[in-house]
Design a protein around this motif. Structure first.
Motif, short mmCIF file in Angstrom:
data_model
loop_
_atom_site.label_atom_id
_atom_site.label_comp_id
_atom_site.label_asym_id
_atom_site.label_seq_id
_atom_site.Cartn_x
_atom_site.Cartn_y
_atom_site.Cartn_z
N LYS A 135 -75.73 0.46 29.78
CA LYS A 135 -74.48 0.60 29.06
C LYS A 135 -74.77 0.90 27.60
CE LYS A 135 -70.22 -1.84 27.85
NZ LYS A 135 -69.47 -3.12 27.94
N THR A 136 -74.09 1.88 27.04
CA THR A 136 -74.25 2.21 25.63
C THR A 136 -72.88 2.36 24.99
OG1 THR A 136 -75.41 3.63 24.05
CG2 THR A 136 -74.35 4.73 25.91
N GLU A 137 -72.76 1.99 23.73
CA GLU A 137 -71.52 2.16 22.98
C GLU A 137 -71.74 3.27 21.96
OE1 GLU A 137 -68.51 -0.35 20.01
OE2 GLU A 137 -69.95 -1.40 21.30
N TRP A 138 -70.85 4.26 21.97
CA TRP A 138 -71.01 5.43 21.10
C TRP A 138 -70.43 5.16 19.72
CZ3 TRP A 138 -73.72 9.87 21.80
CH2 TRP A 138 -74.26 10.06 23.08
N LEU A 139 -71.19 5.55 18.71
CA LEU A 139 -70.78 5.41 17.32
C LEU A 139 -70.84 6.78 16.63
CD1 LEU A 139 -72.90 2.24 16.41
CD2 LEU A 139 -70.47 2.30 17.02
N ASP A 140 -70.13 6.88 15.52
CA ASP A 140 -70.09 8.14 14.77
C ASP A 140 -70.23 7.82 13.28
OD1 ASP A 140 -69.81 10.78 14.12
OD2 ASP A 140 -67.67 10.89 14.53
N MET A 141 -70.96 8.68 12.58
CA MET A 141 -71.06 8.61 11.12
C MET A 141 -70.45 9.89 10.58
SD MET A 141 -74.91 7.05 11.03
CE MET A 141 -75.20 7.33 9.29
N PRO A 142 -69.13 9.92 10.34
CA PRO A 142 -68.44 11.18 10.08
C PRO A 142 -68.64 11.76 8.69
CG PRO A 142 -66.89 9.36 10.03
CD PRO A 142 -68.19 8.79 10.49
N ASP A 143 -68.90 10.91 7.69
CA ASP A 143 -69.04 11.44 6.32
C ASP A 143 -69.75 10.43 5.43
OD1 ASP A 143 -67.05 9.54 5.35
OD2 ASP A 143 -65.51 10.89 6.12
N GLY A 144 -69.85 10.77 4.15
CA GLY A 144 -70.60 9.95 3.21
C GLY A 144 -70.00 8.59 2.93
N ASP A 145 -68.72 8.38 3.30
CA ASP A 145 -68.11 7.07 3.10
C ASP A 145 -68.74 6.00 3.99
OD1 ASP A 145 -66.44 7.95 1.13
OD2 ASP A 145 -64.65 8.10 2.40
N CYS A 146 -69.54 6.41 4.95
CA CYS A 146 -70.24 5.43 5.79
C CYS A 146 -71.25 4.61 4.97
CB CYS A 146 -71.00 6.13 6.92
SG CYS A 146 -69.98 7.04 8.07
N PHE A 147 -71.78 5.22 3.92
CA PHE A 147 -72.90 4.63 3.19
C PHE A 147 -72.41 3.88 1.96
CE2 PHE A 147 -74.44 8.29 5.49
CZ PHE A 147 -75.60 7.82 6.09
N LEU A 148 -72.90 2.66 1.77
CA LEU A 148 -72.56 1.84 0.62
C LEU A 148 -73.81 1.58 -0.19
CD1 LEU A 148 -70.19 -0.69 2.42
CD2 LEU A 148 -69.56 1.41 1.22
N LEU A 151 -67.69 -0.61 12.16
CA LEU A 151 -68.52 -1.80 12.34
C LEU A 151 -69.80 -1.63 11.53
CD1 LEU A 151 -71.01 -1.04 14.43
CD2 LEU A 151 -69.28 -1.40 16.16
N LEU A 152 -70.41 -2.74 11.20
CA LEU A 152 -71.62 -2.70 10.38
C LEU A 152 -72.80 -2.26 11.24
CD1 LEU A 152 -72.43 -3.34 7.42
CD2 LEU A 152 -73.40 -5.46 8.28
N ALA A 153 -73.35 -1.07 10.93
CA ALA A 153 -74.45 -0.51 11.72
C ALA A 153 -75.81 -0.73 11.08
CB ALA A 153 -74.23 0.99 11.93
N ALA A 154 -75.83 -0.97 9.77
CA ALA A 154 -77.10 -1.20 9.08
C ALA A 154 -76.84 -2.02 7.83
CB ALA A 154 -77.77 0.13 8.71
N ARG A 155 -77.90 -2.74 7.40
CA ARG A 155 -77.78 -3.54 6.18
C ARG A 155 -79.12 -3.53 5.45
NH1 ARG A 155 -79.77 -9.02 6.28
NH2 ARG A 155 -80.92 -9.42 8.20
N VAL A 171 -71.59 1.69 7.50
CA VAL A 171 -70.48 1.42 8.41
C VAL A 171 -70.33 2.62 9.33
CG1 VAL A 171 -68.00 0.98 8.62
CG2 VAL A 171 -69.31 -0.08 6.76
N ALA A 172 -70.31 2.37 10.63
CA ALA A 172 -70.12 3.44 11.61
C ALA A 172 -68.79 3.26 12.32
CB ALA A 172 -71.26 3.45 12.63
N VAL A 173 -68.25 4.36 12.81
CA VAL A 173 -66.97 4.35 13.52
C VAL A 173 -67.22 4.09 15.00
CG1 VAL A 173 -64.94 5.70 14.15
CG2 VAL A 173 -65.95 5.92 11.87
#
Length: 332
Positions: free
Chosen positions: A251-264, A311-315, A330-332
């Motif tokens: 089972k896998t859950e699909w995530l998307d990083m659509p633009d630069g707002d993902c990165f903090l 959701l938080l994908a990396a820290r 943050v990933a969608v």
């Protein structure tokens, strides 16, 4: 107009890429240094070939402080036999071998970041010479490329396999088929914030089917993250028709990083307090981390807020940050 003629690569391979069977050898790069006038960088390589079929190029240690890939590939190199294979598997567990043996992201020889050094140069630094060999000798042999990554010493990720959104939709679809087959707990449609000079870009521009991973971080591997890597690489080879057997469905859950707002990013240095754990959901405007100034007590902390729902994908990892550091994704 003068035509540029590239010099031959100074790297020589002790394996024959066209021969059937299993070969364990080295990519030898002459490197004259204080402690060895006629020394060499010896990069381990394994080739497993059986007849005609697709070629998979499998790499780890592109950054030297990321360990799931080397674990999976050193294990695969010692256990994969030609009777299991139709086609060819080229295994390089530690691409930037000087960085890998030093346990650092970049090479201790020239500070080269392998994943920002492509297409490389045959007359450049050690890192550039290795990149050039992959660009001109190994990538042309490959049909599919799997390059393992994790967060290294300064990031921690949800374990995911990823591919990029590409102009060539057929190439993109084939890549996402292999991402799905890899079977990581999460699968990512990935956005790169700095794609210039990347191995990914070099492979994709040649039309290769390229996938990658981020499988944890903190400068170590866990039993879980190593297990995901070991199972995933075999699944990819099965899905490509190179390794016998069926893909192990996960089972896998699909995530998307659509633009630069993902990165903090941090604008201030200090002590970081995580306010959200990996995999937890956030809303736009939610506080995901707090940075405390460490020069004096009593100073106000700076709050880092999400720019989108997800959701938080990396820290960031570990506890101290500098201005400009990526503190969360943050990933969608």
């Amino acid at each position: 107009m003068t035509e540029t003629i590239l010099r031959p690569s100074p790297i020589s391979a002790s394996v024959d890429f066209s021969a059937d069977g299993v070969q364990h050898g080295f990519l030898r790069l002459p490197y004259s240094r204080d402690d060895s006038a006629w020394g060499s960088v010896m990069i381990p390589i394994t080739v497993v070939k059986n007849g005609n079929g697709p070629t998979a190029l499998l790499t780890g240690g592109n950054h030297g402080d990321e360990y799931e890939g080397p674990i999976a590939l050193f294990d695969l190199a010692r256990t994969l036999g030609p009777e299991q294979v139709t086609g060819r598997v080229i295994i390089v567990p530690a691409m930037n071998y000087p960085a890998f043996t030093a346990g650092t992201r970049t090479s201790p020889i020239d500070k080269g970041n392998m994943n920002r050094s492509f297409p490389g140069r045959p007359d450049g630094t050690v890192t550039q010479k290795i990149a050039d060999y992959f660009q001109r000798e190994l990538l042309p042999l490959a049909d599919i490329v799997l390059d393992f990554h994790s967060g290294g010493r300064t990031l921690d990720f949800l374990p995911f396999c990823a591919a990029h959104i590409l102009p060539d939709k057929e190439q993109e679809a084939r890549a996402f088929e292999l991402v799905r087959a890899f079977g990581a707990p999460w699968s990512m449609k990935m956005l790169e914030i700095d794609a210039v000079g990347m191995y990914d870009t070099a492979a994709e521009e040649m039309g290769k089917v390229f996938i990658t991973t981020e499988l944890g971080g903190g400068g170590t591997a866990t039993a879980r993250s190593a297990g995901i890597a070991k199972r995933g690489v075999r699944n990819v080879l099965r899905a490509a028709g190179i390794l016998k057997g069926a893909v192990e469905i996960s089972k896998t859950e699909w995530l998307d990083m659509p633009d630069g707002d993902c990165f903090l990013f941090a604008e201030d240095g200090g002590l970081i307090e995580p306010l959200v754990d990996l995999g937890e959901k956030v809303r736009k405007g939610d506080a995901v981390a707090r940075i405390y100034p460490i020069g004096r007590t009593g100073a106000d902390a700076v709050t880092i807020k999400a720019k989108m729902d997800g959701l938080l994908a990396a820290r960031h990892f570990p506890g101290l940050v500098k201005p400009g550091d990526c503190v969360a994704v943050v990933a969608v």
